[in-house]
Design a protein around this motif. Structure first.
Motif, PDB file in Angstrom:
ATOM      1  N   ASN A  73       3.442  40.758  96.241  1.00 45.01           N
ATOM      2  CA  ASN A  73       2.453  41.832  96.151  1.00 45.01           C
ATOM      3  C   ASN A  73       2.973  43.033  95.360  1.00 45.01           C
ATOM      4  OD1 ASN A  73       0.539  40.381  97.696  1.00 45.01           O
ATOM      5  ND2 ASN A  73       1.544  41.038  99.587  1.00 45.01           N
ATOM      6  N   GLY A  74       3.656  42.732  94.260  1.00 46.43           N
ATOM      7  CA  GLY A  74       4.148  43.779  93.377  1.00 46.43           C
ATOM      8  C   GLY A  74       5.456  44.424  93.800  1.00 46.43           C
ATOM      9  N   LYS A  75       6.034  43.970  94.919  1.00 47.12           N
ATOM     10  CA  LYS A  75       7.270  44.559  95.410  1.00 47.12           C
ATOM     11  C   LYS A  75       8.437  43.584  95.290  1.00 47.12           C
ATOM     12  CE  LYS A  75       5.131  47.712  98.776  1.00 47.12           C
ATOM     13  NZ  LYS A  75       5.115  48.131 100.203  1.00 47.12           N
ATOM     14  N   PHE A  76       9.633  44.143  95.249  1.00 42.57           N
ATOM     15  CA  PHE A  76      10.892  43.398  95.294  1.00 42.57           C
ATOM     16  C   PHE A  76      10.876  42.441  96.473  1.00 42.57           C
ATOM     17  CE2 PHE A  76      14.981  43.121  97.376  1.00 42.57           C
ATOM     18  CZ  PHE A  76      15.925  42.970  96.372  1.00 42.57           C
ATOM     19  N   SER A  77      11.317  41.192  96.246  1.00 41.11           N
ATOM     20  CA  SER A  77      11.365  40.202  97.317  1.00 41.11           C
ATOM     21  C   SER A  77      12.765  39.601  97.354  1.00 41.11           C
ATOM     22  CB  SER A  77      10.311  39.113  97.079  1.00 41.11           C
ATOM     23  OG  SER A  77      10.104  38.347  98.243  1.00 41.11           O
ATOM     24  N   LEU A  78      13.456  39.733  98.470  1.00 41.51           N
ATOM     25  CA  LEU A  78      14.858  39.357  98.575  1.00 41.51           C
ATOM     26  C   LEU A  78      15.072  37.876  98.281  1.00 41.51           C
ATOM     27  CD1 LEU A  78      17.696  40.386  99.242  1.00 41.51           C
ATOM     28  CD2 LEU A  78      17.230  39.834 101.642  1.00 41.51           C
ATOM     29  N   ASP A  79      14.139  37.029  98.670  1.00 43.52           N
ATOM     30  CA  ASP A  79      14.312  35.590  98.455  1.00 43.52           C
ATOM     31  C   ASP A  79      14.390  35.244  96.979  1.00 43.52           C
ATOM     32  OD1 ASP A  79      11.035  34.734  98.148  1.00 43.52           O
ATOM     33  OD2 ASP A  79      11.509  36.461  99.406  1.00 43.52           O
ATOM     34  N   ASP A  80      13.576  35.894  96.153  1.00 46.73           N
ATOM     35  CA  ASP A  80      13.623  35.634  94.711  1.00 46.73           C
ATOM     36  C   ASP A  80      14.935  36.109  94.097  1.00 46.73           C
ATOM     37  OD1 ASP A  80      11.088  34.527  94.765  1.00 46.73           O
ATOM     38  OD2 ASP A  80      10.082  36.308  93.986  1.00 46.73           O
ATOM     39  N   ILE A  81      15.444  37.257  94.557  1.00 46.52           N
ATOM     40  CA  ILE A  81      16.713  37.770  94.045  1.00 46.52           C
ATOM     41  C   ILE A  81      17.858  36.828  94.425  1.00 46.52           C
ATOM     42  CG2 ILE A  81      18.360  39.672  94.142  1.00 46.52           C
ATOM     43  CD1 ILE A  81      15.781  40.345  92.613  1.00 46.52           C
ATOM     44  N   LEU A  82      17.849  36.339  95.650  1.00 44.40           N
ATOM     45  CA  LEU A  82      18.886  35.417  96.099  1.00 44.40           C
ATOM     46  C   LEU A  82      18.869  34.136  95.272  1.00 44.40           C
ATOM     47  CD1 LEU A  82      21.104  34.870  98.263  1.00 44.40           C
ATOM     48  CD2 LEU A  82      19.302  33.831  99.665  1.00 44.40           C
ATOM     49  N   CYS A  83      17.683  33.602  95.018  1.00 42.83           N
ATOM     50  CA  CYS A  83      17.558  32.398  94.202  1.00 42.83           C
ATOM     51  C   CYS A  83      18.010  32.667  92.766  1.00 42.83           C
ATOM     52  CB  CYS A  83      16.117  31.896  94.229  1.00 42.83           C
ATOM     53  SG  CYS A  83      15.867  30.385  93.278  1.00 42.83           S
ATOM     54  N   SER A  84      17.668  33.818  92.241  1.00 44.69           N
ATOM     55  CA  SER A  84      18.125  34.173  90.896  1.00 44.69           C
ATOM     56  C   SER A  84      19.645  34.191  90.835  1.00 44.69           C
ATOM     57  CB  SER A  84      17.564  35.541  90.499  1.00 44.69           C
ATOM     58  OG  SER A  84      16.153  35.512  90.445  1.00 44.69           O
ATOM     59  N   GLY A  85      20.284  34.690  91.899  1.00 45.50           N
ATOM     60  CA  GLY A  85      21.737  34.676  91.962  1.00 45.50           C
ATOM     61  C   GLY A  85      22.304  33.270  91.895  1.00 45.50           C
ATOM     62  N   ALA A  86      21.624  32.325  92.550  1.00 43.44           N
ATOM     63  CA  ALA A  86      22.060  30.928  92.498  1.00 43.44           C
ATOM     64  C   ALA A  86      21.981  30.387  91.071  1.00 43.44           C
ATOM     65  CB  ALA A  86      21.206  30.084  93.430  1.00 43.44           C
ATOM     66  N   ILE A  87      20.897  30.694  90.373  1.00 40.43           N
ATOM     67  CA  ILE A  87      20.732  30.225  88.992  1.00 40.43           C
ATOM     68  C   ILE A  87      21.769  30.883  88.081  1.00 40.43           C
ATOM     69  CG2 ILE A  87      19.158  30.177  87.022  1.00 40.43           C
ATOM     70  CD1 ILE A  87      16.845  30.034  89.119  1.00 40.43           C
ATOM     71  N   ILE A  88      22.009  32.167  88.269  1.00 45.46           N
ATOM     72  CA  ILE A  88      23.021  32.872  87.471  1.00 45.46           C
ATOM     73  C   ILE A  88      24.405  32.261  87.705  1.00 45.46           C
ATOM     74  CG2 ILE A  88      24.201  35.087  87.180  1.00 45.46           C
ATOM     75  CD1 ILE A  88      21.416  36.374  87.896  1.00 45.46           C
ATOM     76  N   SER A  89      24.702  31.909  88.943  1.00 43.15           N
ATOM     77  CA  SER A  89      25.979  31.275  89.255  1.00 43.15           C
ATOM     78  C   SER A  89      26.145  29.984  88.458  1.00 43.15           C
ATOM     79  CB  SER A  89      26.059  30.980  90.755  1.00 43.15           C
ATOM     80  OG  SER A  89      27.235  30.268  91.082  1.00 43.15           O
ATOM     81  N   ARG A  90      25.087  29.186  88.378  1.00 42.82           N
ATOM     82  CA  ARG A  90      25.146  27.936  87.597  1.00 42.82           C
ATOM     83  C   ARG A  90      25.291  28.221  86.108  1.00 42.82           C
ATOM     84  NH1 ARG A  90      23.845  27.654  93.017  1.00 42.82           N
ATOM     85  NH2 ARG A  90      23.395  25.510  93.671  1.00 42.82           N
ATOM     86  N   LEU A  91      24.619  29.257  85.617  1.00 41.00           N
ATOM     87  CA  LEU A  91      24.753  29.612  84.202  1.00 41.00           C
ATOM     88  C   LEU A  91      26.188  30.016  83.873  1.00 41.00           C
ATOM     89  CD1 LEU A  91      21.431  31.618  83.752  1.00 41.00           C
ATOM     90  CD2 LEU A  91      22.031  29.522  82.513  1.00 41.00           C
ATOM     91  N   LEU A  92      26.822  30.734  84.774  1.00 41.49           N
ATOM     92  CA  LEU A  92      28.206  31.144  84.547  1.00 41.49           C
ATOM     93  C   LEU A  92      29.163  29.957  84.591  1.00 41.49           C
ATOM     94  CD1 LEU A  92      28.353  34.472  86.576  1.00 41.49           C
ATOM     95  CD2 LEU A  92      28.318  34.203  84.101  1.00 41.49           C
ATOM     96  N   GLU A  93      28.824  28.944  85.364  1.00 42.54           N
ATOM     97  CA  GLU A  93      29.642  27.729  85.373  1.00 42.54           C
ATOM     98  C   GLU A  93      29.592  27.039  84.013  1.00 42.54           C
ATOM     99  OE1 GLU A  93      28.195  25.336  88.553  1.00 42.54           O
ATOM    100  OE2 GLU A  93      28.912  26.689  90.132  1.00 42.54           O
ATOM    101  N   LEU A  94      28.462  27.153  83.336  1.00 41.27           N
ATOM    102  CA  LEU A  94      28.305  26.544  82.012  1.00 41.27           C
ATOM    103  C   LEU A  94      28.978  27.375  80.929  1.00 41.27           C
ATOM    104  CD1 LEU A  94      24.540  25.527  82.299  1.00 41.27           C
ATOM    105  CD2 LEU A  94      26.523  24.016  82.489  1.00 41.27           C
ATOM    106  N   ASP A  95      28.949  28.686  81.093  1.00 38.22           N
ATOM    107  CA  ASP A  95      29.523  29.591  80.095  1.00 38.22           C
ATOM    108  C   ASP A  95      29.820  30.919  80.775  1.00 38.22           C
ATOM    109  OD1 ASP A  95      30.209  31.223  78.028  1.00 38.22           O
ATOM    110  OD2 ASP A  95      28.378  30.961  76.871  1.00 38.22           O
TER     111      ASP A  95
END
Length: 240
Positions: free
Chosen positions: A148-170
């Motif tokens: 509803n237009g506001k920050f949502s902790l679950d999406d940020i946490l999931c983004s962190g997981a994806i960023i972690s995988r990106l850093l493993e690649l490079d």
């Protein structure tokens, strides 16, 4: 490589046409779409409004079309499926067309539709979406749908997981401040994702509606290889 993270779709102010964009609405729209693509859906058409979905399904005029989605986490009357990934079994979606509208996720996808490459991410496909994103460009933007237009902790946490995988690649990558924050959050709680989300507004809303099984499903990591990709108004597996 540079990785930027946006807390909500509405916070994106820059032109993303030269970026690989990953949209995340982990509870639950992008998890649903990843599941549907993994289970053989023909393609998905995301739309903003309920009326648009009904009109689109009518135009397609095919018995193999499924109307899917939610409003404020609740099923939409007369739609075939809600926004629970548990409903999107191979028996239900294989070789069918989905027309989908959700409160946050489909709107975030449409807001980012001008990206050079637009992918959908979740915990379910975190490693797979990181690989496809890395293969397609140097500048990556992760756009959280928010709630509803506001920050949502679950999406940020999931983004962190994806960023972690990106850093493993490079590992040689620039992270903006929010991307760094998401990565720190994920690294701190990767052994207990539920603890990170305890008491958060969106999770508690879903729990109040009896959707504990959906939460549990969506917090599984790297159990699917599908990477949904938005091209010319429809979502298909990027590997198709």
């Amino acid at each position: 490589m540079a990785i930027e993270l946006y807390a909500t779709a509405g916070s994106v102010e820059k032109d993303l046409r030269n970026h690989v964009v990953i949209v995340v609405d982990v509870l639950r729209a992008t998890s649903v779409m990843v599941t549907a693509v993994e289970h053989g859906v023909r393609f998905i058409i995301p739309v903003s409004e309920v009326e648009e979905a009904v009109d689109m399904a009518r135009q397609l005029g095919n018995q193999r079309v499924l109307l899917c989605g939610e409003r404020q986490a609740k099923p939409i009357p007369e739609f075939h499926l809600s926004n629970s990934p548990l409903e999107y079994t191979p028996e239900m979606v294989a070789d069918r067309v989905m027309v989908m509208t959700t409160t946050n996720g489909t709107r975030a996808i449409l807001r980012a539709k001008d990206a050079r490459v637009l992918l959908l991410g979740s915990f379910l496909n975190a490693s797979a979406v990181a690989h496809v994103a890395r293969e397609n460009g140097e500048n990556i933007a992760i756009v959280c749908a928010g709630t509803n237009g506001k920050f949502s902790l679950d999406d940020i946490l999931c983004s962190g997981a994806i960023i972690s995988r990106l850093l493993e690649l490079d590992g040689n990558q620039y992270l903006d401040d929010l991307a760094r924050t998401a990565l720190t959050l994920y690294d701190s709680y990767k052994d207990d994702l539920r603890a990170a989300l305890a008491g958060s507004a969106h999770v508690e809303r879903l729990r109040s509606l009896g959707m504990e099984d959906d939460i549990r499903f969506c917090l599984q990591e790297d159990v699917m290889d599908a990477v949904p990709c938005y091209v010319d108004g429809v979502i298909r597996d990027s590997y198709a």
